[in-house]
Write an enzyme that holds these catalytic residues in place. Structure first.
Site, PDB file in Angstrom:
ATOM      1  N   HIS A 181      64.352  41.948  35.546  1.00 39.89           N
ATOM      2  CA  HIS A 181      64.256  41.030  34.403  1.00 39.89           C
ATOM      3  C   HIS A 181      62.810  40.927  33.909  1.00 39.89           C
ATOM      4  O   HIS A 181      62.035  40.102  34.396  1.00 39.89           O
ATOM      5  CB  HIS A 181      64.784  39.657  34.846  1.00 39.89           C
ATOM      6  CG  HIS A 181      65.018  38.695  33.732  1.00 39.89           C
ATOM      7  ND1 HIS A 181      66.038  37.779  33.770  1.00 39.89           N
ATOM      8  CD2 HIS A 181      64.380  38.489  32.550  1.00 39.89           C
ATOM      9  CE1 HIS A 181      66.013  37.053  32.665  1.00 39.89           C
ATOM     10  NE2 HIS A 181      64.990  37.452  31.912  1.00 39.89           N
ATOM     11  N   HIS A 191      60.344  41.048  30.274  1.00 39.27           N
ATOM     12  CA  HIS A 191      60.253  41.124  28.812  1.00 39.27           C
ATOM     13  C   HIS A 191      58.992  41.902  28.454  1.00 39.27           C
ATOM     14  O   HIS A 191      57.879  41.406  28.650  1.00 39.27           O
ATOM     15  CB  HIS A 191      60.208  39.720  28.200  1.00 39.27           C
ATOM     16  CG  HIS A 191      61.475  38.948  28.428  1.00 39.27           C
ATOM     17  ND1 HIS A 191      62.583  39.066  27.605  1.00 39.27           N
ATOM     18  CD2 HIS A 191      61.838  38.078  29.410  1.00 39.27           C
ATOM     19  CE1 HIS A 191      63.559  38.285  28.060  1.00 39.27           C
ATOM     20  NE2 HIS A 191      63.127  37.677  29.163  1.00 39.27           N
ATOM     21  N   LEU A 192      59.179  43.134  27.979  1.00 38.96           N
ATOM     22  CA  LEU A 192      58.024  43.972  27.620  1.00 38.96           C
ATOM     23  C   LEU A 192      57.627  43.802  26.153  1.00 38.96           C
ATOM     24  O   LEU A 192      56.580  44.293  25.735  1.00 38.96           O
ATOM     25  CB  LEU A 192      58.322  45.445  27.932  1.00 38.96           C
ATOM     26  CG  LEU A 192      58.442  45.789  29.426  1.00 38.96           C
ATOM     27  CD1 LEU A 192      58.799  47.265  29.603  1.00 38.96           C
ATOM     28  CD2 LEU A 192      57.147  45.470  30.166  1.00 38.96           C
ATOM     29  N   ARG A 193      58.483  43.136  25.373  1.00 37.69           N
ATOM     30  CA  ARG A 193      58.178  42.712  23.993  1.00 37.69           C
ATOM     31  C   ARG A 193      58.062  43.843  22.966  1.00 37.69           C
ATOM     32  O   ARG A 193      57.951  43.561  21.777  1.00 37.69           O
ATOM     33  CB  ARG A 193      56.890  41.873  23.936  1.00 37.69           C
ATOM     34  CG  ARG A 193      56.906  40.627  24.798  1.00 37.69           C
ATOM     35  CD  ARG A 193      57.917  39.617  24.311  1.00 37.69           C
ATOM     36  NE  ARG A 193      57.760  38.326  24.973  1.00 37.69           N
ATOM     37  CZ  ARG A 193      58.791  37.563  25.343  1.00 37.69           C
ATOM     38  NH1 ARG A 193      60.034  37.950  25.115  1.00 37.69           N
ATOM     39  NH2 ARG A 193      58.579  36.395  25.919  1.00 37.69           N
ATOM     40  N   ASN A 215      65.869  41.599  24.167  1.00 40.41           N
ATOM     41  CA  ASN A 215      65.570  40.732  23.023  1.00 40.41           C
ATOM     42  C   ASN A 215      64.263  41.106  22.335  1.00 40.41           C
ATOM     43  O   ASN A 215      63.372  40.291  22.140  1.00 40.41           O
ATOM     44  CB  ASN A 215      65.573  39.252  23.434  1.00 40.41           C
ATOM     45  CG  ASN A 215      64.497  38.905  24.442  1.00 40.41           C
ATOM     46  OD1 ASN A 215      63.982  39.776  25.139  1.00 40.41           O
ATOM     47  ND2 ASN A 215      64.148  37.633  24.521  1.00 40.41           N
ATOM     48  N   ASP A 253      69.963  38.118  27.203  1.00 37.28           N
ATOM     49  CA  ASP A 253      69.015  37.156  27.765  1.00 37.28           C
ATOM     50  C   ASP A 253      68.149  36.488  26.690  1.00 37.28           C
ATOM     51  O   ASP A 253      67.653  37.138  25.784  1.00 37.28           O
ATOM     52  CB  ASP A 253      68.105  37.805  28.797  1.00 37.28           C
ATOM     53  CG  ASP A 253      67.164  36.784  29.398  1.00 37.28           C
ATOM     54  OD1 ASP A 253      67.662  35.799  29.947  1.00 37.28           O
ATOM     55  OD2 ASP A 253      65.940  36.943  29.279  1.00 37.28           O
ATOM     56  N   ASN A 275      62.453  28.570  30.298  1.00 33.86           N
ATOM     57  CA  ASN A 275      63.911  28.532  30.183  1.00 33.86           C
ATOM     58  C   ASN A 275      64.523  29.441  31.245  1.00 33.86           C
ATOM     59  O   ASN A 275      64.273  30.638  31.210  1.00 33.86           O
ATOM     60  CB  ASN A 275      64.311  28.990  28.776  1.00 33.86           C
ATOM     61  CG  ASN A 275      65.828  29.045  28.586  1.00 33.86           C
ATOM     62  OD1 ASN A 275      66.601  28.934  29.539  1.00 33.86           O
ATOM     63  ND2 ASN A 275      66.247  29.240  27.344  1.00 33.86           N
ATOM     64  N   ASP A 328      61.415  37.477  35.307  1.00 37.36           N
ATOM     65  CA  ASP A 328      61.526  36.901  33.964  1.00 37.36           C
ATOM     66  C   ASP A 328      60.139  36.812  33.318  1.00 37.36           C
ATOM     67  O   ASP A 328      59.817  35.835  32.630  1.00 37.36           O
ATOM     68  CB  ASP A 328      62.229  35.543  33.963  1.00 37.36           C
ATOM     69  CG  ASP A 328      62.728  35.150  32.574  1.00 37.36           C
ATOM     70  OD1 ASP A 328      62.611  35.973  31.629  1.00 37.36           O
ATOM     71  OD2 ASP A 328      63.214  34.018  32.408  1.00 37.36           O
ATOM     72  N   HIS A 358      53.569  35.528  26.150  1.00 36.14           N
ATOM     73  CA  HIS A 358      53.436  34.944  24.807  1.00 36.14           C
ATOM     74  C   HIS A 358      51.956  34.871  24.456  1.00 36.14           C
ATOM     75  O   HIS A 358      51.129  34.548  25.319  1.00 36.14           O
ATOM     76  CB  HIS A 358      53.997  33.521  24.773  1.00 36.14           C
ATOM     77  CG  HIS A 358      55.483  33.445  24.900  1.00 36.14           C
ATOM     78  ND1 HIS A 358      56.340  33.862  23.904  1.00 36.14           N
ATOM     79  CD2 HIS A 358      56.269  33.020  25.914  1.00 36.14           C
ATOM     80  CE1 HIS A 358      57.597  33.682  24.304  1.00 36.14           C
ATOM     81  NE2 HIS A 358      57.573  33.183  25.524  1.00 36.14           N
TER      82      HIS A 358
HETATM   83 ZN   LIG Z   1      66.963  34.005  30.271  1.00 36.65          ZN
HETATM   84 ZN   LIG Z   2      64.310  36.384  30.331  1.00 37.27          ZN
END
Ligand SMILES: [Zn+2]
Ligand SMILES: [Zn+2]
Length: 442
Positions: A64, A66-68, A98, A158, A284, A311, A315
């Site tokens: 999990h 996020h590499l954006r 996402n 996600d 979250n 996760d 940002h």
């Molecule tokens: Zn999530």
């Molecule tokens: Zn996530």
């Protein structure tokens, strides 16, 4: 003869490492594979790496991340995110869907997979979206993503919950054909409309909208029942409450194909930290109570929760250093994950290093279907014949976390200023050191 300082050699003799924290031995790595493991190994052509006092673990696998990229390269890129992963001891990460555009087609999934190959710090497995555009109304191209060069096996919306029970059922049914798994962000949307912080003492004290545990637990219970009903595989993302652990324990006792992850931050931090409205702690699902943290630790220790997943949610400053209500949800985590697990699980006697290897490499590799044709690529034992994906970790080191030193493009670490044990000394990806002496090797 090998020139001094060259990382180009394909042969390494790792001297005196302690695999899984056990007795020290030598590991000989040739052409990407551990060819020998034993005491007093010799190899005239090898570069020597003194690993005395260091624990050797199989390369960590994150389910999990996020590499954006594509879309939010101001927060992270595949290049910076995978560099951060390597520095944290990871040899494979699953990149969440996402992005902008969303990874809901074979084309976008292959683009992310190729960016990972080009960066070369660790393997990047794209996670495919469950629904087109994360819209929650019709299924994405699940089969086409599975058949693509990226070989997608994990699917997740996600950031959003697949709250429609019919769609969730269809997705679970669909992925059975290629042994896929649906990773659910369990958050009942109506129960969390406008929610900002854990519902309870914290929300009352701060006057912020509460995020009840039942919003997570109700979806997990429903999805366990759906997975059992259609005989498919469910993975629960970032479990955060004691009740969720109980539900998953019950589902597993039935023999259902349910797996789950917990984040490092939910293993260490509580909602007491949000007392001064510092959005660094806005995440979250939200930070919960000490009772929840204790249940999560117990669940990870007894295997109810299969694995740790970061996760990692980078940002830019302007999205975090603002007032609580408008700040983005999320924390970085790749570069601190192993150290936090060391603090929360090993120092407290809940896991030994073999347990850490299981929860951060073996099990996440299995859930992510990170197996090649016939041979596993990640999560293998540190034994002769295994691919040389490994991390060397100094358990005696200790220092204060400084996100300014991180390779991630973002700085939103909730562990900033906290003293943590341990240091990732080296990471090998298929026999090539991508991290040496705690720094990127190239
Ligand atoms: Zn999530
Ligand atoms: Zn996530």
């Amino acid at each position: 003869m090998i020139p001094d300082g060259s990382q180009a050699t394909r042969t390494w003799l790792i001297r005196g490492a302690q695999p899984l924290g056990g007795p020290a031995l030598d590991l000989l790595v040739r052409d990407g594979v551990i060819t020998e493991a034993g005491a007093g190994l010799q190899a005239a052509d090898a570069r020597l790496l003194d690993a005395s006092g260091l624990i050797a673990l199989p390369g960590l696998v994150d389910l999990h991340t996020h590499l954006r990229e594509p879309g939010r390269e101001d927060a992270e890129t595949v290049q910076t995110g995978t560099a951060a992963a390597a520095l944290g001891g990871f040899t494979a990460v699953h990149a969440m869907a996402n992005t902008d555009p969303v990874a809901d087609t074979a084309g976008v999934a292959e683009q992310i997979w190729r960016l990972g190959r080009r960066a070369g710090y660790c393997d990047v497995r794209p996670v495919g979206a469950v629904t087109a555009g994360l819209g929650g109304s019709r299924l994405a191209e699940l089969g086409a993503m599975a058949d693509s060069a990226a070989r997608v096996r994990v699917y997740s919306d996600d950031g959003k919950c697949v709250s429609d029970a019919v769609l969730m059922r269809r997705a679970l049914e669909y992925v059975k054909a290629f042994d896929g798994v649906i990773a659910q962000h369990a958050q009942e949307p109506r129960l969390t409309d406008g929610a900002q912080v854990n519902e309870g003492e914290a929300s009352g004290r701060l006057g912020l909208s509460g995020w009840p545990a039942v919003a997570e637990e109700a979806i997990i219970a429903r999805d366990c029942l759906l997975a059992a009903h259609v005989g498919s595989a469910l993975h629960v993302c970032h479990v955060s409450t004691a009740g969720s652990v109980e539900i998953i324990r019950w589902a597993k006792s039935k023999g259902w194909r349910v797996t789950a992850e917990v984040t490092p931050h939910h293993l260490l931090l509580t909602d007491d930290l949000v007392s001064d409205y510092d959005p660094i702690y806005k995440v979250n699902p939200p930070l919960r109570t000490a009772v929840d943290v204790s249940a999560l630790r117990d669940g990870l220790a007894d295997g109810t929760i299969d694995c740790v997943a970061t996760d990692h949610a980078p940002h830019p400053l302007e999205d975090k250093e603002t007032e609580w209500q408008v700040a983005a949800f999320g924390m970085t985590g790749l570069e601190t994950a192993l150290r936090v697990v060391h603090e929360a699980m090993v120092e407290t006697g809940r896991l030994d290093w073999a347990g850490v290897a299981d929860r951060m490499s073996v099990r996440p590799a299995a859930i992510g279907r990170l197996d090649g044709i016939g041979a596993p690529l990640h999560g293998s034992a540190l034994a002769a014949g295994s691919p040389a994906n490994l991390v060397l970790y100094d358990p005696a080191a200790r220092d204060v976390v400084d996100p300014a030193q991180h390779a991630s493009r973002s700085r939103n670490s909730p562990f900033a200023g906290m003293e943590l044990p341990g240091r990732v000394q080296a990471t090998f990806l298929r026999g090539v050191p991508v991290v040496l002496d705690g720094k990127l090797a190239r």
